[in-house]
Design a protein around this motif. Structure first.
Motif, PDB file in Angstrom:
ATOM      1  N   LYS A  18       0.831  -1.201   0.000  1.00 26.29           N
ATOM      2  CA  LYS A  18       0.000   0.000   0.000  1.00 26.29           C
ATOM      3  C   LYS A  18       0.869   1.256   0.000  1.00 26.29           C
ATOM      4  CE  LYS A  18      -3.680   2.233   2.690  1.00 26.29           C
ATOM      5  NZ  LYS A  18      -4.537   2.120   3.916  1.00 26.29           N
ATOM      6  N   LYS A  19       1.947   1.229   0.775  1.00 23.73           N
ATOM      7  CA  LYS A  19       2.860   2.363   0.799  1.00 23.73           C
ATOM      8  C   LYS A  19       3.466   2.592  -0.582  1.00 23.73           C
ATOM      9  CE  LYS A  19       4.289   2.216   5.687  1.00 23.73           C
ATOM     10  NZ  LYS A  19       3.992   3.619   6.034  1.00 23.73           N
ATOM     11  N   ALA A  20       3.874   1.498  -1.238  1.00 24.32           N
ATOM     12  CA  ALA A  20       4.462   1.601  -2.576  1.00 24.32           C
ATOM     13  C   ALA A  20       3.454   2.190  -3.559  1.00 24.32           C
ATOM     14  CB  ALA A  20       4.941   0.231  -3.042  1.00 24.32           C
ATOM     15  N   LYS A  21       2.206   1.757  -3.440  1.00 27.08           N
ATOM     16  CA  LYS A  21       1.160   2.239  -4.342  1.00 27.08           C
ATOM     17  C   LYS A  21       0.889   3.720  -4.137  1.00 27.08           C
ATOM     18  CE  LYS A  21      -3.568   1.173  -5.849  1.00 27.08           C
ATOM     19  NZ  LYS A  21      -4.761   0.300  -5.620  1.00 27.08           N
ATOM     20  N   LYS A  22       1.042   4.188  -2.893  1.00 29.00           N
ATOM     21  CA  LYS A  22       0.760   5.593  -2.589  1.00 29.00           C
ATOM     22  C   LYS A  22       1.951   6.512  -2.832  1.00 29.00           C
ATOM     23  CE  LYS A  22      -3.095   5.158   0.637  1.00 29.00           C
ATOM     24  NZ  LYS A  22      -3.618   5.548   1.970  1.00 29.00           N
ATOM     25  N   GLY A  23       3.060   5.960  -3.328  1.00 25.62           N
ATOM     26  CA  GLY A  23       4.170   6.815  -3.712  1.00 25.62           C
ATOM     27  C   GLY A  23       5.464   6.656  -2.947  1.00 25.62           C
ATOM     28  N   THR A  24       5.477   5.851  -1.897  1.00 28.30           N
ATOM     29  CA  THR A  24       6.727   5.593  -1.186  1.00 28.30           C
ATOM     30  C   THR A  24       7.633   4.744  -2.073  1.00 28.30           C
ATOM     31  OG1 THR A  24       5.631   5.631   0.978  1.00 28.30           O
ATOM     32  CG2 THR A  24       7.781   4.546   0.863  1.00 28.30           C
ATOM     33  N   GLU A  25       8.876   5.140  -2.195  1.00 23.70           N
ATOM     34  CA  GLU A  25       9.837   4.319  -2.935  1.00 23.70           C
ATOM     35  C   GLU A  25      10.268   3.171  -2.019  1.00 23.70           C
ATOM     36  OE1 GLU A  25      13.904   4.795  -5.595  1.00 23.70           O
ATOM     37  OE2 GLU A  25      13.602   6.120  -3.867  1.00 23.70           O
ATOM     38  N   VAL A  26       9.899   1.952  -2.374  1.00 26.38           N
ATOM     39  CA  VAL A  26      10.220   0.780  -1.555  1.00 26.38           C
ATOM     40  C   VAL A  26      11.312  -0.021  -2.253  1.00 26.38           C
ATOM     41  CG1 VAL A  26       9.363  -1.321  -0.462  1.00 26.38           C
ATOM     42  CG2 VAL A  26       7.868   0.696  -0.649  1.00 26.38           C
ATOM     43  N   ILE A  27      12.421  -0.233  -1.551  1.00 22.48           N
ATOM     44  CA  ILE A  27      13.566  -0.950  -2.106  1.00 22.48           C
ATOM     45  C   ILE A  27      13.860  -2.161  -1.227  1.00 22.48           C
ATOM     46  CG2 ILE A  27      16.000  -0.807  -2.756  1.00 22.48           C
ATOM     47  CD1 ILE A  27      15.595   2.237  -3.032  1.00 22.48           C
ATOM     48  N   PHE A  28      13.829  -3.330  -1.837  1.00 26.53           N
ATOM     49  CA  PHE A  28      14.038  -4.596  -1.134  1.00 26.53           C
ATOM     50  C   PHE A  28      15.434  -5.116  -1.464  1.00 26.53           C
ATOM     51  CE2 PHE A  28      12.343  -9.260  -0.880  1.00 26.53           C
ATOM     52  CZ  PHE A  28      13.132  -9.485   0.240  1.00 26.53           C
ATOM     53  N   VAL A  29      16.276  -5.229  -0.427  1.00 30.84           N
ATOM     54  CA  VAL A  29      17.621  -5.781  -0.572  1.00 30.84           C
ATOM     55  C   VAL A  29      17.613  -7.149   0.105  1.00 30.84           C
ATOM     56  CG1 VAL A  29      20.066  -5.436  -0.035  1.00 30.84           C
ATOM     57  CG2 VAL A  29      18.612  -3.453  -0.514  1.00 30.84           C
ATOM     58  N   PRO A  30      17.496  -8.252  -0.643  1.00 35.55           N
ATOM     59  CA  PRO A  30      17.356  -9.581  -0.035  1.00 35.55           C
ATOM     60  C   PRO A  30      18.537  -9.969   0.854  1.00 35.55           C
ATOM     61  CG  PRO A  30      16.834  -9.641  -2.375  1.00 35.55           C
ATOM     62  CD  PRO A  30      17.469  -8.310  -2.114  1.00 35.55           C
ATOM     63  N   GLY A  31      18.244 -10.799   1.849  1.00 33.74           N
ATOM     64  CA  GLY A  31      19.271 -11.337   2.731  1.00 33.74           C
ATOM     65  C   GLY A  31      19.437 -12.820   2.533  1.00 33.74           C
ATOM     66  N   ASN A  32      20.120 -13.474   3.455  1.00 32.20           N
ATOM     67  CA  ASN A  32      20.360 -14.907   3.312  1.00 32.20           C
ATOM     68  C   ASN A  32      19.110 -15.745   3.576  1.00 32.20           C
ATOM     69  OD1 ASN A  32      21.285 -13.712   5.933  1.00 32.20           O
ATOM     70  ND2 ASN A  32      21.275 -15.844   6.593  1.00 32.20           N
ATOM     71  N   HIS A  33      18.219 -15.270   4.454  1.00 30.54           N
ATOM     72  CA  HIS A  33      17.006 -16.045   4.732  1.00 30.54           C
ATOM     73  C   HIS A  33      15.971 -15.921   3.620  1.00 30.54           C
ATOM     74  CE1 HIS A  33      17.506 -17.565   8.939  1.00 30.54           C
ATOM     75  NE2 HIS A  33      18.494 -16.681   8.889  1.00 30.54           N
ATOM     76  N   ASP A  34      16.037 -14.863   2.824  1.00 28.39           N
ATOM     77  CA  ASP A  34      15.151 -14.746   1.655  1.00 28.39           C
ATOM     78  C   ASP A  34      15.989 -14.675   0.377  1.00 28.39           C
ATOM     79  OD1 ASP A  34      16.075 -12.120   2.090  1.00 28.39           O
ATOM     80  OD2 ASP A  34      14.138 -11.464   2.892  1.00 28.39           O
TER      81      ASP A  34
END
Length: 284
Positions: A89-105
């Motif tokens: 929802k945050k991403a849809k409303k304009g927040t830039e969301v950046i996912f940097v994966p780790g070892n568990h994902d």
């Protein structure tokens, strides 16, 4: 029963309803090591934090979903869904969301440099603060000697950590009923056991050395579940902590100031009680 919430439901830091508070706005927020898909994940607290904050950019710095645990035993509470939906929802409303994966994902790493549902997936990147400081952002697991050289040992350690968390939940149930505050066994062991302290220091030094090699001003990471901001020979080392025990995040104020905050700071304290002094300011 939701083990992660036992000590909260017993009366200590019980989730909602809290008095309605004005949403806190930051330029940037970094969170990591949520471990959705585990009983240790405190998703209800994280959801309250996300609902009480806004930012131009939200970094998810790895171990957001715990693929290791989900392979062993499926666990997915509704609050885990709610956290995912809130981020989308945050991403849809304009927040830039950046996912940097780790070892568990780490399975998500096959999608590096792609965007899904408004969420950018990146291996590592440089964040420039409002003060012009260049900060390397990465999860940090490749600087963990155990992960890099003996992954089987990391799996064993993860299992032992899960056992410690379960014991900690039972122990804190008793403490809450006795009117005592929450106490973290695993954090205590990390700080008191000589080898664990040496491991944390080596990890922090390795990340600072990587930032220095890349010619940036600092580094922001997760992985070791120890929130920290400190200067290491001129490099600003920042670790945003976790959402299993610390319930912490790293935030950047609109001025470019970096500080650590916790769920308690944002959700349970009155607005005027927010941190009057920063934990650390990026060096000029």
């Amino acid at each position: 029963m939701r083990p992660a919430d036992n000590f909260l439901d017993a009366g200590f830091l019980k989730p909602g309803p809290h008095p309605k508070k004005e949403v806190r706005r930051f330029r940037t927020i970094w969170i990591s090591d949520i471990h959705l898909g585990t009983t240790g994940c405190q998703a209800a607290r994280l959801l309250e934090f996300l609902q009480a904050t806004e930012s131009d950019t939200l970094y998810l710095v790895g171990d957001i979903i715990d693929g290791w645990q989900l392979k062993r035993r499926w666990y997915w509470d509704q609050t885990h869904n709610n956290v995912v939906q809130n981020v989308l929802k945050k991403a849809k409303k304009g927040t830039e969301v950046i996912f940097v994966p780790g070892n568990h994902d780490e399975a998500v790493r096959q999608f590096i440099d792609l965007d899904f549902g408004g969420i950018k997936i990146r291996d590592e990147l440089i964040h420039v603060t409002a003060q012009g400081k260049r900060m390397l952002v990465l999860h940090g697991d490749r600087f963990d000697g155990v992960i890099a050289c003996a992954k089987w040992l990391a799996y064993v350690g993860d299992s032992l950590y899960t056992v410690i968390l379960k014991f900690n939940q039972v122990f804190n149930n008793w403490r809450a009923r006795a009117g005592l505050p929450y106490w973290s066994l695993s954090q205590y062991l990390k700080l008191k056991v000589k080898n664990a302290v040496s491991y944390i220091t080596s990890f922090e030094d390795a990340l600072a050395a990587e930032a220095r090699k890349k010619g940036v001003d600092g580094v922001i990471c997760g992985h070791i579940h120890k929130p920290e901001i400190r200067d290491i020979d001129g490099i600003t080392y920042c670790n945003d902590g976790d959402w299993v025990e610390s319930l912490s995040a790293l935030v950047e104020e609109t001025t470019g100031e970096l500080r650590l905050v916790t769920w308690q700071d944002i959700v349970t304290k009155p607005k005027q009680a927010k941190m009057d002094e920063p934990i650390c300011v990026s060096p000029s």
